[in-house]
Scaffold this motif. Sequence first.
Motif, PDB file in Angstrom:
ATOM      1  N   LEU A 226       0.838  -1.215   0.000  1.00 26.51           N
ATOM      2  CA  LEU A 226       0.000   0.000   0.000  1.00 26.51           C
ATOM      3  C   LEU A 226       0.858   1.244   0.000  1.00 26.51           C
ATOM      4  CD1 LEU A 226      -3.193  -0.426   2.236  1.00 26.51           C
ATOM      5  CD2 LEU A 226      -2.944  -0.477  -0.241  1.00 26.51           C
ATOM      6  N   GLY A 227       2.167   1.044  -0.223  1.00 27.89           N
ATOM      7  CA  GLY A 227       3.038   2.213  -0.288  1.00 27.89           C
ATOM      8  C   GLY A 227       3.457   2.738   1.059  1.00 27.89           C
ATOM      9  N   GLU A 228       3.243   1.965   2.125  1.00 26.58           N
ATOM     10  CA  GLU A 228       3.664   2.413   3.465  1.00 26.58           C
ATOM     11  C   GLU A 228       5.139   2.070   3.669  1.00 26.58           C
ATOM     12  OE1 GLU A 228      -0.464   1.987   5.983  1.00 26.58           O
ATOM     13  OE2 GLU A 228       0.666   0.160   5.511  1.00 26.58           O
ATOM     14  N   GLN A 229       5.884   3.017   4.215  1.00 24.18           N
ATOM     15  CA  GLN A 229       7.331   2.893   4.320  1.00 24.18           C
ATOM     16  C   GLN A 229       7.735   2.121   5.573  1.00 24.18           C
ATOM     17  OE1 GLN A 229      10.071   6.326   5.460  1.00 24.18           O
ATOM     18  NE2 GLN A 229      10.287   6.376   3.223  1.00 24.18           N
ATOM     19  N   LEU A 230       8.778   1.296   5.416  1.00 26.96           N
ATOM     20  CA  LEU A 230       9.363   0.586   6.554  1.00 26.96           C
ATOM     21  C   LEU A 230      10.863   0.835   6.567  1.00 26.96           C
ATOM     22  CD1 LEU A 230       7.314  -1.657   4.889  1.00 26.96           C
ATOM     23  CD2 LEU A 230       7.512  -2.711   7.135  1.00 26.96           C
TER      24      LEU A 230
END
Length: 441
Positions: free
Chosen positions: A44-48
């Motif tokens: 979902l395009g969430e950064q880690l």
Amino acid sequence: MSQAASRSNEPLIHHWMPFTANKQFQEAPRIIARAEGVHYWNTLGEQLLDGVSGLYTTPAGHGRREIREAVTRQLEELDYAPAFQFGVPGSFRLAHELAQMLPEGLNRVFFAGSGSEAVETALKIAIQYHRVRGQGQRQRLIGRARGYHGVNFAGWSVGGMVKNRDAFGLGLPGVAHMRHTHIPENRNVMGQGEHGGIDLADDLQRLVDLHGADTIAACIVEPIAGSTGVLVPPKGYLERLRAICDKHGILLIFDEVICGFGRTGHAFAADAFGVTPDILTMAKAITNGNIPMAAIAVREDIQQAILDAAGPDAVEFFHGYTYSAHPVACAAALATLKLYRDEDLFARAAALTPKFLERIASLADIPIVTDTRGYGLLGAVDLAVDGSAGKRGFAVLRRCFEQGLVIRVAGDTVVFAPLFITTEDELDQMFALLRGVLKTV
Ligand SMILES: Cc1ncc(COP(=O)(O)O)c(CNc2cccc(C(=O)O)c2)c1O
């Protein structure tokens, strides 16, 4: 981070995933879709944040253009050529460059495709070396409890991680193990512990006394045991192993699949600890994790003994892989070694080490933390068992992913291995995220 963030558009059922809780994964998939620098992004395009350099593979940063371009150029020039009886230019250049980097004398390099293949190759070289010197009875291989040397039959047999063993039977005959090197007296120590080095290494002498030196081909150790949770050798340990091997004609093999290429702040752990093995295995960071590759460096006289034992036109070593010295892997490795040199990344790892280890040590004040340790940019935190072994560790891995941090766990041990390009601020972000999770599990 939402669970949905990792939903896959593909059906998950068909891919049997390695070293994974497949059923649990299908319920709550953890899918990494993109990477750049020290960051991943999920579906979902969430950064880690990447807290373990891929799998100790990618210290120079994800998405390095220089490696990508080298791989593309190679594919445009030569995608593949047979590795048996034929050569490709990059493999000779790469072997030469590695020989310049490796500890003195380790200047003959065989290539393989994975760390497991590197270990099998190293052990077979050791056995053939003794055979060509009239000591074919030297078949015994010595490993170490909690050691990890991959999943192929010989590496798995000399390995000592119980969970990796109990499903597959007895393993190779003629394998013996020394004790692991993590003793309570060295708890909460950063760097090498003061205690136990000589006594623990003397396990090898005890195995010599029991089996006879002339039955033992090699002793293989990870200088720092990585997969089992970062067990740093106590002071004097590796030196003692070296002395015992010298005394009894046993080949000493350092498995540097994790420790190699700057992870200790030095090119190799052999340099960090000042002990040179007879054979040294490498993989993972050799191509910054971009293309599977491994290498086995041996002392010149070891290779020469095997070459000399065969006729002028004979194949001297009946071993190798379709992808040994693969031209694209060689191109990725050459570009990677250039990055390490141009950006002085091993020195950068050394400079980051005190800041990293200070942060690992600071976790000791968390109630569920029972031990902290580390060396170079490898650090570990043991957690108190919560009910069943590994339950808390797995909960930490999942929570960290949900909070935007990728780490490794070995049972109830959290393992950190930051990329060498990680900034202090990013380190602080990682440790703040981990602290938050450790307060909730
Ligand atoms: C010391 C050592 N030797 C051999 C291997 C096998 O390499 P391949 O996997 O490329 O066949 C390894 C691999 N080490 C490894 C692989 C995957 C996960 C972890 C972890 O610690 O989470 C460690 C390793 O750490």
